[in-house]
Design a protein around this motif. Sequence first.
Motif, PDB file in Angstrom:
ATOM      1  N   SER A   1       0.842  -1.240  -0.035  1.00 60.96           N
ATOM      2  CA  SER A   1       0.051   0.149  -0.087  1.00 60.96           C
ATOM      3  C   SER A   1       0.882   1.179  -0.021  1.00 60.96           C
ATOM      4  CB  SER A   1      -1.024  -0.024   1.352  1.00 60.96           C
ATOM      5  OG  SER A   1      -0.305   0.027   2.444  1.00 60.96           O
ATOM      6  N   PHE A   2       0.210   2.587  -0.076  1.00 56.51           N
ATOM      7  CA  PHE A   2       1.248   3.794  -0.113  1.00 56.51           C
ATOM      8  C   PHE A   2       1.689   3.699   1.239  1.00 56.51           C
ATOM      9  CE2 PHE A   2       1.227   8.464   0.713  1.00 56.51           C
ATOM     10  CZ  PHE A   2       2.065   8.763  -0.431  1.00 56.51           C
ATOM     11  N   ASN A   3       1.239   3.473   2.364  1.00 56.04           N
ATOM     12  CA  ASN A   3       1.749   3.366   3.769  1.00 56.04           C
ATOM     13  C   ASN A   3       2.960   2.707   3.552  1.00 56.04           C
ATOM     14  OD1 ASN A   3      -0.062   5.631   4.509  1.00 56.04           O
ATOM     15  ND2 ASN A   3      -1.256   4.008   5.335  1.00 56.04           N
ATOM     16  N   ASP A   4       2.627   1.479   3.379  1.00 62.65           N
ATOM     17  CA  ASP A   4       4.079   0.646   3.014  1.00 62.65           C
ATOM     18  C   ASP A   4       5.209   1.045   1.909  1.00 62.65           C
ATOM     19  OD1 ASP A   4       2.514  -1.376   4.605  1.00 62.65           O
ATOM     20  OD2 ASP A   4       1.568  -2.338   2.871  1.00 62.65           O
ATOM     21  N   PHE A   5       4.873   1.669   1.156  1.00 60.21           N
ATOM     22  CA  PHE A   5       5.851   2.151   0.275  1.00 60.21           C
ATOM     23  C   PHE A   5       6.555   3.351   1.151  1.00 60.21           C
ATOM     24  CE2 PHE A   5       6.921   5.497  -2.638  1.00 60.21           C
ATOM     25  CZ  PHE A   5       7.572   4.662  -3.626  1.00 60.21           C
ATOM     26  N   LEU A   6       5.854   4.115   1.662  1.00 55.88           N
ATOM     27  CA  LEU A   6       6.460   5.280   2.511  1.00 55.88           C
ATOM     28  C   LEU A   6       7.495   4.395   3.565  1.00 55.88           C
ATOM     29  CD1 LEU A   6       3.760   8.177   3.104  1.00 55.88           C
ATOM     30  CD2 LEU A   6       5.770   7.874   1.505  1.00 55.88           C
TER      31      LEU A   6
END
Length: 278
Positions: free
Chosen positions: A236-241
Amino acid sequence: MAPGMMIVKNNPNVLHWSLENGYEEGKIQNEYPRRTSNTGLGTGLYVFSNIHVDHLEYICRDTGLGVKVFLTMPYLNDFQVTIKPKLTTTSNALRKYKPSQRQCFFSSERRLRFFKLYTGGNCEVECLANFTRIMCNCVRFSMPRDNATNICGPASIKCYVSAADKLYQNDNHAKSFREHCNCMPACTSIEYNTDVSSVPYQLDILQTSYNQTCVNVSIFYGNHQVETLKRTEAYSFNDFLAICGGLLGLFLGISLLSIMELVYYFTIRLFFIFCGFL
């Protein structure tokens, strides 16, 4: 709709059940499809048939005589059929992606003309029926059709067999037609794996005094558990960050405070230097 398809239209529609959400809570009396009461041989479906020996067809293509039981696509031989369902679901987080990205359709995203429920298999059947109608100006009697479509006669056997073979070849026209059908799997699907076992019978039971052959078929669920697979986001986007922050901190020694210092030195500090305050 053709008269032969009216039977499907008049059957009960799904009630208090959906492929994606299952049975509704508290609705256990009038739901459709019906639930099974339990698993095991004692709670399954039994089919017992007497076949007169004069009705056995001796010129069939297969060797031997008997009865075929069709469950979905494959054909099975007699006796005990143990069903093991496998459920594939998709996370709601994937709804924001296009169907081409997640490689499946939710029930609200795709409708078929002849089937109430979208599945990849139903879409393939409808696609083949449409292709056969274009190639032969008729369809096989077993294919879905509307009232304006003719049923192929014996003279069209070669045509509809050729159409089925051609649809899955690398012909440019057939390839374009398959892409137009766009038969991706459903995001929620049920696959029924089967184990078939035969039960020996005594000859005096199989052969009755009326020259008949007895066939007994039992179909039942093997256990209470259902094997489940779920499509989810790999990142997810949070995982990417989080991954980017971890890599920067590991290889460059960068922290959030370091980033704030860089922003300060290249923005606010430069502004004060150019203005003569520092």
